[in-house]
Design an enzyme around this catalytic site. Structure first.
Site, PDB file in Angstrom:
ATOM      1  N   GLU A 140       0.823  -1.210   0.000  1.00  0.00           N
ATOM      2  CA  GLU A 140       0.000   0.000   0.000  1.00  0.00           C
ATOM      3  C   GLU A 140       0.859   1.262   0.000  1.00  0.00           C
ATOM      4  O   GLU A 140       0.574   2.213  -0.745  1.00  0.00           O
ATOM      5  CB  GLU A 140      -0.921   0.034   1.237  1.00  0.00           C
ATOM      6  CG  GLU A 140      -1.858  -1.139   1.343  1.00  0.00           C
ATOM      7  CD  GLU A 140      -1.320  -2.285   2.196  1.00  0.00           C
ATOM      8  OE1 GLU A 140      -2.126  -3.035   2.747  1.00  0.00           O
ATOM      9  OE2 GLU A 140      -0.101  -2.426   2.315  1.00  0.00           O
ATOM     10  N   CYS A 160      -2.739  -2.912   7.449  1.00  0.00           N
ATOM     11  CA  CYS A 160      -2.330  -2.846   8.850  1.00  0.00           C
ATOM     12  C   CYS A 160      -2.538  -1.421   9.353  1.00  0.00           C
ATOM     13  O   CYS A 160      -2.981  -0.540   8.611  1.00  0.00           O
ATOM     14  CB  CYS A 160      -0.859  -3.247   8.981  1.00  0.00           C
ATOM     15  SG  CYS A 160       0.287  -2.037   8.251  1.00  0.00           S
ATOM     16  N   CYS A 218      -0.529   1.249   7.269  1.00  0.00           N
ATOM     17  CA  CYS A 218      -1.110   1.485   5.946  1.00  0.00           C
ATOM     18  C   CYS A 218      -2.475   2.155   6.044  1.00  0.00           C
ATOM     19  O   CYS A 218      -2.802   3.025   5.231  1.00  0.00           O
ATOM     20  CB  CYS A 218      -1.181   0.182   5.171  1.00  0.00           C
ATOM     21  SG  CYS A 218       0.475  -0.483   4.814  1.00  0.00           S
TER      22      CYS A 218
END
Length: 151
Positions: A55, A83, A86
């Site tokens: 990402e 996560c 990101c």
């Protein structure tokens, strides 16, 4: 709007990542017209960079293409639920929409463990579309980790 085709491209990126020994995650940023302006795949192992998530790589490329840190109107398509790092980058980049495949029960920050992108205390909340080609994304990860556990 369906994201199956774009997710297929993200899955192709994820497959190349696995070939390099990184966790197979692929991401694309598409502009409002549907043009891909950022591509990313995990590069943590290859580059020795803890921020080398698919990402982040895709968002950086898209910002470079547009010359703007604000990616308003753009969509991030990624094979795995982001996560916390990101998810924070998605909010900071002002992405309009997040589309992801498989949920991540161990580190997911878009509904699994946390829900960073929809936290009402933040100044931006992107639309979220989850589960796009989730079975394929999950299978790619399962196969990758099964192979690493047998080593």
């Amino acid at each position: 709007m369906t994201f199956d085709h774009v997710m297929g491209q993200a899955l192709d990126l994820a497959r190349t990542t696995a070939a390099d020994g990184d966790v197979p995650v692929g991401a694309l940023v598409i502009d409002p017209a549907g043009v891909v302006i950022g591509r990313g795949r995990n590069t943590r192992e290859r580059d020795g960079d803890p921020t080398g998530h698919a990402e982040i790589v895709a968002i950086r490329e898209a910002a470079g293409v547009t010359g703007e840190w604000r990616l308003e109107g753009c969509t991030l398509v990624v094979t795995l639920e982001p996560c916390t790092m990101c998810a924070g980058a998605i909010v900071a980049a002002r992405l309009r929409r997040l589309v992801f495949g498989a949920f991540d029960d161990k580190a997911g920050a878009v509904g699994s463990l946390w829900d960073v992108v929809r936290d009402r205390r933040l100044n931006h909340r992107p639309e979220v579309v989850s589960g796009v080609r989730a079975d394929e994304s999950a299978a790619l990860l399962r196969d990758f980790f099964a192979g690493h556990r047998n080593i």
